[in-house]
Design a protein around this motif. Structure first.
Motif: not given
Length: 265
Positions: A28-48
């Motif tokens: 179904n190659h011509d059907a719409p297909h959206a994409m999101d763009y992310f960053m990611w954050v890791l946290r533990r106490g004071e560490e980021t």
């Protein structure tokens, strides 16, 4: 052993796409297909630890791919300022993952040696392979290297207690996934080792690829790294926003307690 909080930060989306942009040999190659763009954050106490940086308005204009939020603005709801970031895991050097490196000048970059070699080597003579890279972003990584702020890894490596990186390759020569110990178990930020759940769950490769065998083998490697398959988080899937709860802002999603259902498809 302590665990990490993990947040996905959506900063952009692109809706004018079709399934042929996301999957090789899709019926179904011509059907719409959206994409999101992310960053990611890791946290533990004071560490980021920041995983990838997104891209900003200048790159958005150059590629005609608008962003909804500048990366610095996108991080603000978590109380994170650019000068507070000391470690960035760069999953790979494509524009949408390394386009904001210059926004975090005090950070040391963790990346695979193979990715720097690829982005500065003979493969970049080919327009098709060079297309996802932007020279200024690669040069920023080189500048950071010459200021003593790049740590290279060759395959598996520990970044911090409970945070490891693993070279997957496929989409880019030195692509790395990030494994994080969370309350839900070992969670894997796949980045572009699988753009969408469908790439992984149905073994359907993404069309931008330097080594198809590495990409296909990488799907299995992701499954061995995570405590369970549902804890593999793809790099660009809008389904992430329905599987994980928003927290603090509508573009910030909490990942470390696991998804709201087992089968994302």
């Amino acid at each position: 052993m302590s665990v990490w909080e993990v947040h996905a930060i959506k900063y952009a989306d692109r809706n004018a796409r079709i399934r042929g942009d996301s999957f090789i040999f899709d019926d179904n190659h011509d059907a719409p297909h959206a994409m999101d763009y992310f960053m990611w954050v890791l946290r533990r106490g004071e560490e980021t630890i920041l995983v990838d940086t997104g891209y900003e308005s200048e790159e958005a204009a150059a590629r005609d791919r608008p962003i909804r939020l500048d990366p610095v603005v996108a991080l603000a709801p978590l109380g994170i300022s650019p000068d507070a970031i000391r470690r960035i895991i760069v999953t790979h050097l494509h524009y949408d993952h390394a386009g904001g490196l210059h926004l975090f000048p005090d950070a040391t970059l963790h990346m695979q040696a193979a990715e720097m070699a690829y982005a500065t080597g003979p493969c970049m003579c080919h327009d098709t392979l060079r297309m996802p890279f932007t020279a200024g972003h690669v040069c920023e990584a080189i500048r950071r290297l010459y200021s003593g702020k790049v740590i290279f890894h060759d395959g598996d490596a520990e970044i911090a207690d409970g945070v490891t990186v693993h070279r997957i390759g496929g989409h880019s020569r030195g692509l790395q996934a990030v494994r994080v110990r969370t309350a839900a178990g070992w969670l894997v930020l796949a980045s572009d080792a699988t753009h969408f759940y469908e790439n992984l769950w149905l073994r359907k490769p993404f069309p931008i690829v330097v080594d198809l065998e590495d990409m296909l083998d990488g799907f299995t490697r992701l499954e061995t790294l995570a405590s369970r398959k549902e804890l593999i988080v793809p790099g660009h899937d809008p389904l992430v926003r329905s599987l994980f709860p928003a927290e603090g802002a509508e573009h910030v999603f909490r990942l470390d307690h696991g998804p709201t259902r087992e089968n994302p498809l």
